[in-house]
Write an enzyme that holds these catalytic residues in place. Sequence first.
Site, PDB file in Angstrom:
ATOM      1  CE  LYS A 114      -3.474  -2.105   3.097  1.00  0.00           C
ATOM      2  NZ  LYS A 114      -4.112  -1.940   4.427  1.00  0.00           N
ATOM      3  CD  GLU A 171       8.278  -0.300  -2.679  1.00  0.00           C
ATOM      4  OE1 GLU A 171       7.508   0.477  -2.095  1.00  0.00           O
ATOM      5  OE2 GLU A 171       8.427  -1.476  -2.318  1.00  0.00           O
ATOM      6  CG  ASP A 172       6.509   2.993   0.749  1.00  0.00           C
ATOM      7  OD1 ASP A 172       7.049   2.040   0.157  1.00  0.00           O
ATOM      8  OD2 ASP A 172       5.864   2.835   1.803  1.00  0.00           O
ATOM      9  CB  ILE A 173      10.507   3.158   2.492  1.00  0.00           C
ATOM     10  CG1 ILE A 173      11.772   3.270   3.346  1.00  0.00           C
ATOM     11  CG2 ILE A 173       9.670   1.961   2.913  1.00  0.00           C
ATOM     12  CD1 ILE A 173      11.506   3.672   4.793  1.00  0.00           C
ATOM     13  CB  VAL A 174      14.936   0.975  -0.453  1.00  0.00           C
ATOM     14  CG1 VAL A 174      16.022  -0.073  -0.249  1.00  0.00           C
ATOM     15  CG2 VAL A 174      14.328   0.819  -1.832  1.00  0.00           C
ATOM     16  CG  ASP A 175      13.758  -1.050   6.375  1.00  0.00           C
ATOM     17  OD1 ASP A 175      14.934  -1.097   6.750  1.00  0.00           O
ATOM     18  OD2 ASP A 175      12.808  -1.045   7.187  1.00  0.00           O
ATOM     19  CB  SER A 176      15.816  -5.368   4.362  1.00  0.00           C
ATOM     20  OG  SER A 176      14.771  -5.827   3.516  1.00  0.00           O
ATOM     21  CB  THR A 188      10.167  -4.961  -1.037  1.00  0.00           C
ATOM     22  OG1 THR A 188       9.887  -5.409   0.288  1.00  0.00           O
ATOM     23  CG2 THR A 188       8.888  -4.843  -1.828  1.00  0.00           C
ATOM     24  CG  ASP A 213       1.857   0.623   7.647  1.00  0.00           C
ATOM     25  OD1 ASP A 213       2.834   0.494   6.881  1.00  0.00           O
ATOM     26  OD2 ASP A 213       1.354  -0.336   8.253  1.00  0.00           O
TER      27      ASP A 213
HETATM   28  C1  PRP Z   1       7.147  -1.677   3.116  1.00  0.00           C
HETATM   29  C2  PRP Z   1       7.433  -0.656   2.028  1.00  0.00           C
HETATM   30  C3  PRP Z   1       8.259  -1.418   1.027  1.00  0.00           C
HETATM   31  C4  PRP Z   1       8.979  -2.447   1.891  1.00  0.00           C
HETATM   32  C5  PRP Z   1      10.403  -2.021   2.082  1.00  0.00           C
HETATM   33  O1  PRP Z   1       6.016  -2.402   2.737  1.00  0.00           O
HETATM   34  O2  PRP Z   1       6.253  -0.152   1.463  1.00  0.00           O
HETATM   35  O3  PRP Z   1       7.456  -2.066   0.064  1.00  0.00           O
HETATM   36  O4  PRP Z   1       8.296  -2.500   3.153  1.00  0.00           O
HETATM   37  O5  PRP Z   1      11.079  -2.884   2.951  1.00  0.00           O
HETATM   38  P1  PRP Z   1      12.329  -3.773   2.521  1.00  0.00           P
HETATM   39  O6  PRP Z   1      13.274  -2.888   1.753  1.00  0.00           O
HETATM   40  O7  PRP Z   1      12.897  -4.202   3.865  1.00  0.00           O
HETATM   41  O8  PRP Z   1      11.849  -4.929   1.709  1.00  0.00           O
HETATM   42  P2  PRP Z   1       5.133  -3.251   3.758  1.00  0.00           P
HETATM   43  O9  PRP Z   1       5.451  -4.699   3.611  1.00  0.00           O
HETATM   44  O10 PRP Z   1       5.240  -2.664   5.125  1.00  0.00           O
HETATM   45  O11 PRP Z   1       3.678  -3.097   3.160  1.00  0.00           O
HETATM   46  P3  PRP Z   1       2.765  -1.803   2.951  1.00  0.00           P
HETATM   47  O12 PRP Z   1       3.429  -0.951   1.890  1.00  0.00           O
HETATM   48  O13 PRP Z   1       1.470  -2.381   2.489  1.00  0.00           O
HETATM   49  O14 PRP Z   1       2.678  -1.083   4.274  1.00  0.00           O
END
Ligand code: PRP
Length: 183
Positions: free
Chosen positions: A46, A102-107, A110, A161
């Site tokens: 989302k 994409e909103d964010i790159v964390d690890s 995704t 979120d």
């Molecule tokens: C979040 C965000 C990315 C992903 C990034 O999605 O929107 O898609 O995590 O994280 P990563 O780099 O560690 O893979 P989430 O699974 O929280 O779903 P959402 O967007 O529906 O909140």
Amino acid sequence: MGDIYPDLARVLISEEKLQERVVELADQITRDYSDSDDLYMIGILKGAFIFLADLARKLEVPHIVDFMALSSYGQTTTTTGAVRILMDLREPIEDRNILLIEDIVDSGHTLSYLYKTLLGRRPATLRTCVLLQKERDALDVPIDYLGFSIPDVWVVGYGLDFADKHRTLPFIAELKPEAYEGT
Ligand code: PRP
């Protein structure tokens, strides 16, 4: 952040800064795709829905919008790297110009998974536009357009979120650690 948002520590990126950066990114994308009439934007649900909506409305090149929904690590801080497609694209992307939003790159799991998956569908071009990237050890993922680098803290707002809360705040805020510790 007072009584209204007791679980937020501070505003990290104001609404004004977000909107300024979105315009800059849209200008850059408009320039880069000025010869294209088939830009296919893919938002990842989302989290990317607000960023995509704002960005797309500032673009001055023809484009269409589609979405994918994935699941990664749910509502906890534990990331397994496992990614699953919950909802796929409506159309094939072979020979099309794809821009992944994409909103964010964390690890990085995704985006890495998505990039490989979409590349396997043989688009003409594949680029990525990411609003936020955390400054942390992560998978090396290709980001063509980046909004902001941010510290490795839990952020909410503008699509992001915590347990589905705070997604529609117009700014990006840092969550207080005590709000998510133990999740
Ligand atoms: C979040 C965000 C990315 C992903 C990034 O999605 O929107 O898609 O995590 O994280 P990563 O780099 O560690 O893979 P989430 O699974 O929280 O779903 P959402 O967007 O529906 O909140």
